[in-house]
Design a protein around this motif. Structure first.
Motif, PDB file in Angstrom:
ATOM      1  N   VAL A  31       0.827  -1.127   0.134  1.00  0.00           N
ATOM      2  CA  VAL A  31      -0.100  -0.067   0.087  1.00  0.00           C
ATOM      3  C   VAL A  31       0.809   1.142  -0.116  1.00  0.00           C
ATOM      4  CG1 VAL A  31      -1.752   1.108   1.291  1.00  0.00           C
ATOM      5  CG2 VAL A  31      -1.902  -1.335   1.312  1.00  0.00           C
ATOM      6  N   TYR A  32       0.704   2.285  -0.964  1.00  0.00           N
ATOM      7  CA  TYR A  32       1.367   3.331  -0.911  1.00  0.00           C
ATOM      8  C   TYR A  32       0.513   4.567  -0.270  1.00  0.00           C
ATOM      9  CZ  TYR A  32       4.048   7.209  -3.206  1.00  0.00           C
ATOM     10  OH  TYR A  32       4.768   8.218  -3.491  1.00  0.00           O
ATOM     11  N   ILE A  33       1.014   4.942   0.826  1.00  0.00           N
ATOM     12  CA  ILE A  33       0.298   5.929   1.470  1.00  0.00           C
ATOM     13  C   ILE A  33       0.957   7.370   1.042  1.00  0.00           C
ATOM     14  CG2 ILE A  33      -0.377   7.209   3.784  1.00  0.00           C
ATOM     15  CD1 ILE A  33      -0.427   4.346   4.752  1.00  0.00           C
ATOM     16  N   ALA A  34       0.297   8.166   0.056  1.00  0.00           N
ATOM     17  CA  ALA A  34       0.687   9.270  -0.375  1.00  0.00           C
ATOM     18  C   ALA A  34       0.315  10.576   0.553  1.00  0.00           C
ATOM     19  CB  ALA A  34       0.157   9.407  -1.765  1.00  0.00           C
ATOM     20  N   THR A  35       1.319  11.299   0.915  1.00  0.00           N
ATOM     21  CA  THR A  35       1.177  12.403   1.621  1.00  0.00           C
ATOM     22  C   THR A  35       0.920  13.604   1.194  1.00  0.00           C
ATOM     23  OG1 THR A  35       3.259  12.797   2.318  1.00  0.00           O
ATOM     24  CG2 THR A  35       1.991  11.445   3.791  1.00  0.00           C
ATOM     25  N   ALA A  36       1.223  13.694  -0.395  1.00  0.00           N
ATOM     26  CA  ALA A  36       1.254  14.959  -1.272  1.00  0.00           C
ATOM     27  C   ALA A  36       0.039  15.484  -1.335  1.00  0.00           C
ATOM     28  CB  ALA A  36       2.081  14.421  -2.540  1.00  0.00           C
ATOM     29  N   GLU A  37      -0.154  16.540  -1.287  1.00  0.00           N
ATOM     30  CA  GLU A  37      -1.503  17.579  -1.755  1.00  0.00           C
ATOM     31  C   GLU A  37      -1.077  18.223  -2.972  1.00  0.00           C
ATOM     32  OE1 GLU A  37      -4.474  18.884   1.465  1.00  0.00           O
ATOM     33  OE2 GLU A  37      -2.773  19.725   1.763  1.00  0.00           O
ATOM     34  N   VAL A  38      -1.629  18.030  -3.924  1.00  0.00           N
ATOM     35  CA  VAL A  38      -1.245  18.220  -5.322  1.00  0.00           C
ATOM     36  C   VAL A  38      -1.598  19.785  -5.322  1.00  0.00           C
ATOM     37  CG1 VAL A  38      -1.533  18.171  -7.733  1.00  0.00           C
ATOM     38  CG2 VAL A  38      -1.348  15.937  -6.320  1.00  0.00           C
ATOM     39  N   ARG A  39      -0.867  20.782  -5.216  1.00  0.00           N
ATOM     40  CA  ARG A  39      -1.332  21.959  -5.414  1.00  0.00           C
ATOM     41  C   ARG A  39      -0.900  22.872  -6.578  1.00  0.00           C
ATOM     42  NH1 ARG A  39       1.390  22.383  -0.766  1.00  0.00           N
ATOM     43  NH2 ARG A  39       0.545  21.622   1.274  1.00  0.00           N
ATOM     44  N   ASP A  40       0.262  22.256  -7.182  1.00  0.00           N
ATOM     45  CA  ASP A  40       0.755  23.094  -8.446  1.00  0.00           C
ATOM     46  C   ASP A  40       0.981  22.233  -9.519  1.00  0.00           C
ATOM     47  OD1 ASP A  40       3.197  22.116  -7.592  1.00  0.00           O
ATOM     48  OD2 ASP A  40       3.389  24.226  -6.540  1.00  0.00           O
ATOM     49  N   HIS A  41       1.489  22.826 -10.728  1.00  0.00           N
ATOM     50  CA  HIS A  41       2.038  21.871 -11.869  1.00  0.00           C
ATOM     51  C   HIS A  41       3.278  20.975 -11.637  1.00  0.00           C
ATOM     52  CE1 HIS A  41       4.038  21.205 -15.455  1.00  0.00           C
ATOM     53  NE2 HIS A  41       2.797  20.804 -15.790  1.00  0.00           N
ATOM     54  N   GLU A  42       4.186  21.775 -10.780  1.00  0.00           N
ATOM     55  CA  GLU A  42       5.383  20.883 -10.497  1.00  0.00           C
ATOM     56  C   GLU A  42       5.112  19.612  -9.661  1.00  0.00           C
ATOM     57  OE1 GLU A  42       8.244  23.708  -9.028  1.00  0.00           O
ATOM     58  OE2 GLU A  42       9.770  22.520  -8.317  1.00  0.00           O
ATOM     59  N   MET A  43       4.266  20.032  -8.593  1.00  0.00           N
ATOM     60  CA  MET A  43       3.847  18.879  -7.749  1.00  0.00           C
ATOM     61  C   MET A  43       3.221  17.663  -8.638  1.00  0.00           C
ATOM     62  SD  MET A  43       4.012  17.562  -4.612  1.00  0.00           S
ATOM     63  CE  MET A  43       4.232  18.672  -3.446  1.00  0.00           C
ATOM     64  N   ALA A  44       2.275  18.272  -9.290  1.00  0.00           N
ATOM     65  CA  ALA A  44       1.388  17.097 -10.080  1.00  0.00           C
ATOM     66  C   ALA A  44       2.491  16.291 -10.758  1.00  0.00           C
ATOM     67  CB  ALA A  44       0.392  17.838 -11.135  1.00  0.00           C
ATOM     68  N   SER A  45       3.214  16.859 -11.813  1.00  0.00           N
ATOM     69  CA  SER A  45       4.262  16.175 -12.465  1.00  0.00           C
ATOM     70  C   SER A  45       5.179  15.027 -11.799  1.00  0.00           C
ATOM     71  CB  SER A  45       5.032  17.112 -13.351  1.00  0.00           C
ATOM     72  OG  SER A  45       6.062  17.689 -12.997  1.00  0.00           O
ATOM     73  N   ARG A  46       5.652  15.595 -10.333  1.00  0.00           N
ATOM     74  CA  ARG A  46       6.275  14.810  -9.611  1.00  0.00           C
ATOM     75  C   ARG A  46       5.572  13.567  -9.151  1.00  0.00           C
ATOM     76  NH1 ARG A  46      11.179  16.226  -5.740  1.00  0.00           N
ATOM     77  NH2 ARG A  46      11.385  17.935  -7.567  1.00  0.00           N
ATOM     78  N   VAL A  47       4.318  13.738  -8.894  1.00  0.00           N
ATOM     79  CA  VAL A  47       3.438  12.672  -8.307  1.00  0.00           C
ATOM     80  C   VAL A  47       3.258  11.632  -9.580  1.00  0.00           C
ATOM     81  CG1 VAL A  47       1.055  12.226  -7.880  1.00  0.00           C
ATOM     82  CG2 VAL A  47       2.111  14.026  -6.543  1.00  0.00           C
ATOM     83  N   ALA A  48       3.095  12.269 -10.800  1.00  0.00           N
ATOM     84  CA  ALA A  48       2.806  11.514 -12.079  1.00  0.00           C
ATOM     85  C   ALA A  48       4.144  10.300 -12.114  1.00  0.00           C
ATOM     86  CB  ALA A  48       2.344  12.382 -13.231  1.00  0.00           C
ATOM     87  N   ARG A  49       5.164  11.026 -12.362  1.00  0.00           N
ATOM     88  CA  ARG A  49       6.461  10.176 -12.176  1.00  0.00           C
ATOM     89  C   ARG A  49       6.412   9.314 -11.328  1.00  0.00           C
ATOM     90  NH1 ARG A  49       9.375  15.202 -12.530  1.00  0.00           N
ATOM     91  NH2 ARG A  49      10.490  14.809 -10.693  1.00  0.00           N
ATOM     92  N   HIS A  50       6.366   9.439  -9.954  1.00  0.00           N
ATOM     93  CA  HIS A  50       6.147   8.559  -8.942  1.00  0.00           C
ATOM     94  C   HIS A  50       5.352   7.247  -9.353  1.00  0.00           C
ATOM     95  CE1 HIS A  50       8.655  10.157  -5.412  1.00  0.00           C
ATOM     96  NE2 HIS A  50       9.127  10.772  -6.497  1.00  0.00           N
ATOM     97  N   GLN A  51       3.884   7.684  -9.602  1.00  0.00           N
ATOM     98  CA  GLN A  51       3.105   6.644  -9.934  1.00  0.00           C
ATOM     99  C   GLN A  51       3.523   5.870 -11.217  1.00  0.00           C
ATOM    100  OE1 GLN A  51      -0.664   8.930 -10.418  1.00  0.00           O
ATOM    101  NE2 GLN A  51      -1.161   8.456  -7.992  1.00  0.00           N
ATOM    102  N   ALA A  52       4.100   6.557 -12.164  1.00  0.00           N
ATOM    103  CA  ALA A  52       4.460   5.649 -13.261  1.00  0.00           C
ATOM    104  C   ALA A  52       5.443   4.561 -13.048  1.00  0.00           C
ATOM    105  CB  ALA A  52       4.904   6.875 -14.506  1.00  0.00           C
ATOM    106  N   ARG A  53       6.413   4.930 -12.109  1.00  0.00           N
ATOM    107  CA  ARG A  53       7.201   3.876 -11.656  1.00  0.00           C
ATOM    108  C   ARG A  53       6.587   2.733 -11.029  1.00  0.00           C
ATOM    109  NH1 ARG A  53      11.505   6.576  -8.550  1.00  0.00           N
ATOM    110  NH2 ARG A  53       9.550   6.415  -6.739  1.00  0.00           N
ATOM    111  N   ARG A  54       5.746   3.011 -10.200  1.00  0.00           N
ATOM    112  CA  ARG A  54       4.990   2.152  -9.357  1.00  0.00           C
ATOM    113  C   ARG A  54       4.076   1.136 -10.336  1.00  0.00           C
ATOM    114  NH1 ARG A  54       4.169   6.423  -5.909  1.00  0.00           N
ATOM    115  NH2 ARG A  54       2.066   6.322  -6.388  1.00  0.00           N
TER     116      ARG A  54
END
Lengths: 168, 168, 168
Positions: A31-54
């Motif tokens: 289980v991946y417990i993600a604490t990130a709150e997606v507030r801006d584009h930079e964060m969204a692309s970082r979250v997307a990168r991490h999800q793509a790897r999993r």
């Protein structure tokens, strides 16, 4: 009691990759417990990168604030990977919560888990003293939180250039 | 010759705690050589926190500049804990002293001590290159001073999340 | 295939000194591939300090951009020391080059060398998140480049206060 593993390191030091590999070495699903709150584009692309790897081995459980509740809700579903403690701390501080009380409650909760918990965190105290007081306060809080969790952990790993260095 | 131990690490990495435990493992009483000059409220509260943690086993010897003199004055009183080298360097640079000459004199003095000396210092070179030239100059000086003392030390420890990682 | 050794660490952590000693432990003469572009007085004095430390055992081969070409041109002349990857990355990014493609080409080239290659790089992700987006982008790129080279390396060393800590 479930094993607690802390993975710390600087930005882009490969912490998440090390933690993900380690979680899947303990069980086929996690289980991946993600604490990130997606507030801006930079964060969204970082979250997307991490999800793509999993891959499909992962169930994502987003939780920006109530980490103790997230651990309670997911115990029994296999290893949980909390990514990451410094974003959680940011959310707590920005929301005006008592991060010290929350941090101690987290440490208590870690002692009550049946399944393993892996926690990713950041080394933020290795640079020059920041100019502004808020950054210094955050840096101090992050360092203390890391110490508390490390003291409770069975294993502590420092990520350096994508490689694990055993600290505990 | 007394043993020299250097404990380095980022901000809030638990350096002072590790150093204090180590000093009291060498002898029942120890001397705390405080290099902090209390200039503002933030510094005062940090000093108070550190003092509250230390118990009756400690004699405090404040000395912002003349570290060689402080070591000479306290040799024979048990282990000395210097906390910390980066504040001492700050005091030297702000006061217009020759930090390189002082640093080399400190290394010479370490070789002459009968009782052990533990020195706490900071890792300040792990972030992005600072914008302003003074911060870069301080960062370079702190790194060099750490190298000189580490070369003279019998033991060097890197604090990570409150845990000691043996470097030498 | 020639051995690849990565030496990483913060500013003034003694990375270059460790790398130079290590290169000359492999052979009596070595090639110094300097990626620095001397743009200002601060950089000029840093380059001069580094050159003064190195002796007649070194041939200097300056190359700010084409690292793959520099490795090809110098293979057969003994160990090559690349100092450093973060300046190379800076040059690539400032020049509008595709640093990811260049980074992958470097990793490929490392696998083709007959003589050893030692690479010095910087830990830049250990501080507070930088204010400006460009610094964050550079920090992320530097971290990824370090991970790629570390994965390809036979040996990875973290410099702490002038001392080598074995990571791989």
């Amino acid at each position: 009691m479930g094993k607690t593993i802390l993975i710390t390191g600087g930005a882009r030091s490969g912490k998440s990759g090390i933690a993900e590999t380690k979680a899947l070495s303990l069980a086929p699903r996690a289980v991946y417990i993600a604490t990130a709150e997606v507030r801006d584009h930079e964060m969204a692309s970082r979250v997307a990168r991490h999800q793509a790897r999993r891959g499909a081995e992962w169930v994502t459980h987003p939780e920006p604030l109530d980490l103790v509740g997230a651990l309670r809700a997911t115990d029994g579903q296999g290893p949980r990977l909390v990514d990451c403690l410094t974003l959680w701390l940011t959310n707590l501080m920005l929301g005006g919560h008592d991060w010290q009380a929350e941090g101690r409650a987290l440490v208590d909760a870690l002692h009550r888990q049946a399944d393993p918990v892996l926690l990713v965190t950041n080394e933020v105290g290795g640079g020059i003293v920041p100019d502004n007081a808020l950054a210094r306060e955050f840096r101090d809080a992050a360092g203390l939180l890391n110490q508390w969790v490390a003291a409770a952990a069975d294993e502590v790993i420092l990520a350096v250039a994508g490689l694990p260095l055993k600290v505990k």
